[in-house]
Design a protein around this motif. Sequence first.
Motif, PDB file in Angstrom:
ATOM      1  N   GLN A   1       0.853  -1.182   0.000  1.00 38.00           N
ATOM      2  CA  GLN A   1       0.000   0.000   0.000  1.00 38.00           C
ATOM      3  C   GLN A   1       0.897   1.243   0.000  1.00 38.00           C
ATOM      4  O   GLN A   1       1.956   1.242   0.640  1.00 38.00           O
ATOM      5  N   PRO A   2       0.556   2.296  -0.719  1.00 40.21           N
ATOM      6  CA  PRO A   2       1.379   3.512  -0.659  1.00 40.21           C
ATOM      7  C   PRO A   2       1.560   3.983   0.785  1.00 40.21           C
ATOM      8  O   PRO A   2       0.665   3.815   1.618  1.00 40.21           O
ATOM      9  N   PRO A   3       2.716   4.574   1.105  1.00 43.23           N
ATOM     10  CA  PRO A   3       2.992   4.969   2.492  1.00 43.23           C
ATOM     11  C   PRO A   3       2.138   6.154   2.915  1.00 43.23           C
ATOM     12  O   PRO A   3       1.699   6.954   2.084  1.00 43.23           O
ATOM     13  N   PRO A   4       1.891   6.291   4.231  1.00 45.29           N
ATOM     14  CA  PRO A   4       1.166   7.470   4.723  1.00 45.29           C
ATOM     15  C   PRO A   4       1.993   8.732   4.518  1.00 45.29           C
ATOM     16  O   PRO A   4       3.216   8.678   4.356  1.00 45.29           O
TER      17      PRO A   4
ATOM     18  N   HIS B   1       3.742  -0.451  -6.134  1.00 44.97           N
ATOM     19  CA  HIS B   1       2.369  -0.120  -5.739  1.00 44.97           C
ATOM     20  C   HIS B   1       1.453  -0.401  -6.927  1.00 44.97           C
ATOM     21  O   HIS B   1       1.704   0.068  -8.035  1.00 44.97           O
ATOM     22  N   PHE B   2       0.384  -1.154  -6.686  1.00 45.66           N
ATOM     23  CA  PHE B   2      -0.554  -1.481  -7.758  1.00 45.66           C
ATOM     24  C   PHE B   2      -1.955  -0.935  -7.524  1.00 45.66           C
ATOM     25  O   PHE B   2      -2.749  -0.861  -8.444  1.00 45.66           O
ATOM     26  N   GLY B   3      -2.289  -0.605  -6.301  1.00 43.08           N
ATOM     27  CA  GLY B   3      -3.638  -0.140  -6.020  1.00 43.08           C
ATOM     28  C   GLY B   3      -3.949  -0.324  -4.553  1.00 43.08           C
ATOM     29  O   GLY B   3      -3.085  -0.692  -3.753  1.00 43.08           O
ATOM     30  N   ASN B   4      -5.198  -0.101  -4.197  1.00 39.82           N
ATOM     31  CA  ASN B   4      -5.616  -0.122  -2.799  1.00 39.82           C
ATOM     32  C   ASN B   4      -6.040  -1.528  -2.391  1.00 39.82           C
ATOM     33  O   ASN B   4      -7.091  -2.017  -2.788  1.00 39.82           O
TER      34      ASN B   4
END
Length: 386
Positions: free
Chosen positions: A38-41, A60-63
């Motif tokens: 998941q993308p980082p905060p 990263h591919f998506g949520n």
Amino acid sequence: MKVLFTFAISDFTGASRMGFRYVRALREAGHEVICVAQPPPATGDSIVHRLREDGFEVHHFGNFLTTANPLLVWRIAAFIRRRGIDVVSSMNQGDVKTSGWAAWLAGVPYEPQVQNLRNFGPGRAGRIKGALYGLTMRCCSQLAVASSPATEAETLRRFGVRPGAVVCVHNAIDPSALPAPDAQRREQLRGELGLEPQHFVFSCVGRLGEQKGQKYLLPAWADLVRRFPHARLLMIGGAGVGVPEEEAYAAELKQMVDDLDVRDSVQLLGWRDDVSSLLQASDGYVHSALWEGFPLAVLEALGSRLPTVMTDCVGRPRGFVDDLHGYVVPTGESAPLARGMAALLEKTPEQRAQMGAACRALLEAEFDIRRNEKLLVRVMEAAARG
């Protein structure tokens, strides 16, 4: 062996920390590890930052945290085939539905890490999520790696994974990474926190969220501090960034501190990067969680020689003896937490020192990550061989 590790939650708390140790152990054993996360905060520590700083390839591919997305599954399956991945593993509940079916579609073994007892929320939506999780585990998982006997039992009984398809590799930490006792640093930290020599300090480490049970801890604390006015509580941790339900929970806790009139004895410290030092500045540890896999915070407390009061959210830790290492109390109740903390306060300093030494010995004997990560590598190698 080429391994794909996925992380649906990109903070750097329990499961992510275990995953970081595992991917490093796999690399040290000569295997190639690629990560999808998941993308980082926007703020705070992150598994993504840690992995990249350590030289790992991260995509990263998506949520992962949305409802199962067939397009995301297909994209990751295509990536698995293109990169010649031999085995897929996931670290969080949220990525099972995506990583599991992507591995199945790509025709490679899937080996999920079961880090927590599962909670899918209330109502029909929760039941659907639980059913999808169980279906994925039964259909896609060749071998699930449970973090404790409790998560192993749940995977078998609740989700119907066949016997022999679950192995327990216990969560653990590196005892040598914990700082040695330092009286000068302890005194300095206590002074910075406004703590006096006579104060008996409990620490509690964890996200501010329903899982961690702080709503049961604060009423227990209000009862305790009426009997022991020299007691102090350090609550270390905050809400997950961008997690509305945790932000609301944190706001409720702050209001509870006011409503219970414990402002003078409770400090909400938020996220800190000096947790090990704060444990050194403490005299005892309390863990109020409602469910866990196996809490690393408890292991760090044991390694810091802190007698520990913990709920039975994962049963009784292997080797943990009441009145020797601390106390295991029922989950989801305030009164037992208060009684456990009171029992520690009633001990003499000499008795608590003996308990602290026993806690450290228990950690070194039963929960040393340097042994457990070697077992994890062997398990994944066997899965890749089929």
